[in-house]
Design an enzyme around this catalytic site. Structure first.
Site, short mmCIF file in Angstrom:
data_model
loop_
_atom_site.label_atom_id
_atom_site.label_comp_id
_atom_site.label_asym_id
_atom_site.label_seq_id
_atom_site.Cartn_x
_atom_site.Cartn_y
_atom_site.Cartn_z
N ASN A 25 -2.94 21.27 5.20
CA ASN A 25 -4.14 21.79 5.32
C ASN A 25 -4.69 21.35 6.87
OD1 ASN A 25 -4.91 18.66 6.26
ND2 ASN A 25 -6.05 18.04 5.10
N ASP A 100 4.80 4.50 -5.39
CA ASP A 100 5.02 3.09 -5.46
C ASP A 100 3.84 2.03 -6.04
OD1 ASP A 100 6.49 3.13 -1.79
OD2 ASP A 100 6.00 1.40 -3.07
N ASP A 202 6.56 -2.45 -4.69
CA ASP A 202 6.81 -2.80 -3.39
C ASP A 202 6.85 -4.82 -3.87
OD1 ASP A 202 6.31 -2.27 -0.94
OD2 ASP A 202 4.29 -3.43 -0.78
N GLU A 255 11.41 -3.33 -5.39
CA GLU A 255 11.99 -3.29 -3.74
C GLU A 255 12.08 -4.35 -3.87
OE1 GLU A 255 9.34 -3.60 -0.87
OE2 GLU A 255 11.06 -2.59 0.67
N HIS A 327 12.19 4.45 5.00
CA HIS A 327 10.64 4.39 5.31
C HIS A 327 10.66 3.40 6.74
CE1 HIS A 327 8.58 2.32 2.49
NE2 HIS A 327 8.00 1.77 3.04
N ASP A 328 11.11 2.44 6.28
CA ASP A 328 12.10 0.72 7.25
C ASP A 328 12.66 0.54 7.56
OD1 ASP A 328 10.26 -1.06 3.80
OD2 ASP A 328 8.65 0.17 5.45
O1 TEU Z 1 8.50 -3.70 2.88
C1 TEU Z 1 9.09 -4.58 2.34
C2 TEU Z 1 9.85 -5.10 3.45
O2 TEU Z 1 10.89 -5.30 3.38
C3 TEU Z 1 9.56 -5.05 4.58
O3 TEU Z 1 8.79 -6.79 5.56
C4 TEU Z 1 10.70 -5.20 5.77
O4 TEU Z 1 11.64 -6.65 5.01
C5 TEU Z 1 10.76 -5.13 7.02
O5 TEU Z 1 10.40 -4.10 7.45
C6 TEU Z 1 12.62 -5.82 7.90
O6 TEU Z 1 11.87 -6.39 8.96
C7 TEU Z 1 7.71 -3.45 2.17
C8 TEU Z 1 7.15 -1.80 2.27
O7 TEU Z 1 8.82 -0.84 1.98
C9 TEU Z 1 6.81 -1.66 3.78
O8 TEU Z 1 6.84 -0.18 4.52
C10 TEU Z 1 5.63 -2.45 3.68
O9 TEU Z 1 5.42 -2.29 5.24
C11 TEU Z 1 5.28 -3.93 2.99
O10 TEU Z 1 6.83 -3.84 2.38
C12 TEU Z 1 4.62 -4.53 2.55
O11 TEU Z 1 3.92 -3.72 1.76
CA CA Z 2 -3.51 17.18 6.32
#
Ligand code: TEU
Ligand code: CA
Length: 557
Positions: A25, A100, A202, A255, A327-328
């Site tokens: 958008n 998620d 999560d 996770e 993404h982490d």
């Molecule tokens: O990530 C949990 C997790 O394992 C992270 O704390 C990871 O251990 C850390 O990045 C390592 O340094 C999940 C999600 O994937 C993350 O994006 C969230 O920030 C987190 O939980 C809280 O919801």
């Molecule tokens: Ca957008």
């Protein structure tokens, strides 16, 4: 479930982190309409499942992992109607949606928490974890947040502190409260009724904390908030209340940081936690010295040892997830590959290694085109709460500290590195948006993008697509047993797969030096099924050795 292997054992999952996937958008932020417009690309790629990171209403302190309304979509991402279109769009193409599930904590903006914090007598007070704030203003125990600082936030209004394993805006839910659990089950059923096909859960192994929330003299509380005493009972209740009522085959992946094989076997045992699979983190810790902010050199022998441990641990029961990025985590090409000398070959080699194990592969958006870490020149370039909190805590600890010295630790491992916008083409804003995106594009987008690679059969994209097809077309890849060879070689990675009379052998050279063929008694005479560099031998008998970052798959009877 009968004796046919579950559908997700032959599936490949693609993770969409919605804020940076595609903007539909024109506000510079990725959204559901942008994803809907790209479903034909995902179908062409061959993935079976989309794992969608959270799109629910959220203040976005942790990019949606801080939820303030589980039953609505955040305006950044769209509406519930968009979600329905996405689910239908995936199902029409024979694909599935895994959502998620973030239920270890909510946002502090969630109405539940607003009520809980309003007074000690509020009925929702016990939906979160409160303890008296000690007279001296310290914390109820010495647990540390995973985003720096104490895991407790004092709330002056009621003289107590609340627990937050993550950011202070992410208060932990109290899973000991049955009314709270019932509300989670109701929400999960509501989303299953809406048509989703499963959940990525999560930090699901954080939901049960040790009784008494004891101080952790040896550490930061991890041993007391991970894999607690009632984790299995809570997951069994989830099976009984939600998952066992499913009217179609689901997929669940937990996770589970800080989890070893034995615990993971209990979590995926149908008589235990009943999860289909988990994300373990052991392989993601090889190049870290206890924390992502203390890097150490990558060691591929250690990778083989860890991956073999998990393959052995799930050879007879349960199932492995396979991932090298999300993404982490930083971009795997930057982290373990050779982005300067062999960007394409090393990206393809790492993908080949990951996909040739036994388990369900998870591709993180951009991994399929060899995206690299976004440069983070200054502290102002940090957007992720984990990165910002760490930088600020380091500077607060010693104001004389050189900010650049802290940035040098943050730059290679910050979660920001893998969150730059997906690179679709070499047009304005990489085809991600019609305006400047919320986060800078990687400077290589004009060269590294989907459009350029769709026309290049030797690209990382086509190689990834070939790996997915290899798994779909050959049960030996999806289901065959998985053994290793050359465990002590510093750069050779060898996987031996067998399923009845069907054999597949993967051999990869994860390094910059040519590796001459050795005794290699483990290498039968088989035709080449897939190579990653032009000029590979047509069968294993002709193999003289492996060029830098060369990865080959031989397959046959
Ligand atoms: O990530 C949990 C997790 O394992 C992270 O704390 C990871 O251990 C850390 O990045 C390592 O340094 C999940 C999600 O994937 C993350 O994006 C969230 O920030 C987190 O939980 C809280 O919801
Ligand atoms: Ca957008």
């Amino acid at each position: 479930k009968g004796d046919a292997p579950a559908w997700w054992k032959s599936a490949v999952v693609y993770q969409v982190w919605p804020r940076s996937f595609a903007d539909g958008n024109g506000d510079g932020i990725g959204d559901l309409q942008g994803l809907i417009a790209r479903l034909d690309y995902l179908k062409w790629l061959g993935v079976d499942v989309v794992w969608l990171s959270p799109v629910f209403r959220s203040p976005q302190d942790d990019n949606g992992y801080d939820i303030s309304d589980y039953h609505d979509i955040d305006p950044d991402f769209g509406t519930l109607a968009d979600m329905d279109v996405l689910i239908a769009g995936l199902h029409q193409r024979g694909m599935r949606l895994v959502s998620d599930l973030v239920v270890n904590h909510t946002s502090d903006a969630h109405p539940w928490f607003q009520a809980a914090r309003s007074s000690r007598d509020d009925p929702k007070r016990d939906w979160y974890i409160w303890r008296d704030t000690p007279e001296d203003g310290t914390a109820p125990n010495n647990w540390m947040s995973r985003f720096s600082g104490s895991a407790w936030e004092p709330d002056s209004r009621t003289g107590q502190s609340y627990l937050h394993i993550f950011a202070r805006s992410q208060p932990d839910l109290n899973w000991a409260n049955p009314a709270m659990r019932a509300e989670i089950w109701r929400m999960m059923r509501w989303w299953l009724d809406r048509g989703i096909d499963g959940f990525r859960m999560d930090v699901i192994n954080f939901i049960s904390k040790a009784d008494g929330l004891p101080d952790d003299p040896q550490g930061n509380g991890q041993r007391f908030y991970a894999n607690g005493p009632r984790l299995i009972p809570y997951l069994q209740e989830m099976q009984a209340e939600v998952l066992s009522h499913a009217t179609r085959p689901l997929m669940t992946v937990g996770e589970t940081p800080l989890t070893d094989v034995e615990t993971a076997r209990a979590l995926t045992d149908p008589a235990g936690g009943g999860l289909d699979m988990v994300f373990q983190f052991e392989h993601m810790g090889i190049d870290m010295d206890g924390s992502r902010w203390k890097q150490r050199p990558m060691d591929f022998r250690a990778l083989k040892t860890v991956m073999a441990r998990w393959q052995t641990g799930f050879a007879d029961t349960g199932w492995n997830s396979l991932y090298f990025g999300n993404h982490d985590q930083p971009r795997i090409l930057s982290r373990w590959g050779d982005p300067v000398g062999h960007p394409v070959a090393s990206a393809k080699a790492l993908a080949t290694v990951m996909h040739l194990h036994r388990g369900t592969p998870y591709i993180y958006q951009g991994e399929e085109i060899g995206m690299q870490n976004l440069p983070l020149p200054t502290p102002a370039d940090l957007r992720d709460v984990q990165s910002i909190n760490y930088f600020n805590s380091q500077m607060a600890e010693d104001p004389r500290r050189d900010p650049e010295e802290v940035m040098q630790r943050i730059r290679p491992m910050a979660r920001d590195t893998s969150r730059s916008p997906m690179q679709w083409n070499d047009g304005p804003w990489a085809g991600f948006s019609s305006v400047a995106p919320w986060m800078p594009l990687h400077p290589d987008y004009a060269v590294t993008n989907v459009a350029a690679q769709r026309d290049d059969a030797a690209s990382v994209l086509h190689h990834t697509r070939a790996l997915i097809a290899l798994r779909h077309d050959n049960p030996v890849i999806a289901l065959g047993d998985c053994r290793f060879a050359e465990m002590d070689h510093p750069s050779l990675y060898v996987l031996l797969r067998q399923w009845g009379d069907h054999l597949a052998v993967m051999v990869a050279n994860l390094g910059g030096a040519f590796v001459p063929r050795g005794e290699w008694a483990w290498l039968p005479e088989l035709p080449l099924a897939l190579g990653n560099i032009a000029g590979a031998p047509s069968h294993s008998g002709a193999l003289q050795g492996l060029r830098p970052w060369e990865a080959l798959v031989f397959m046959g009877e």
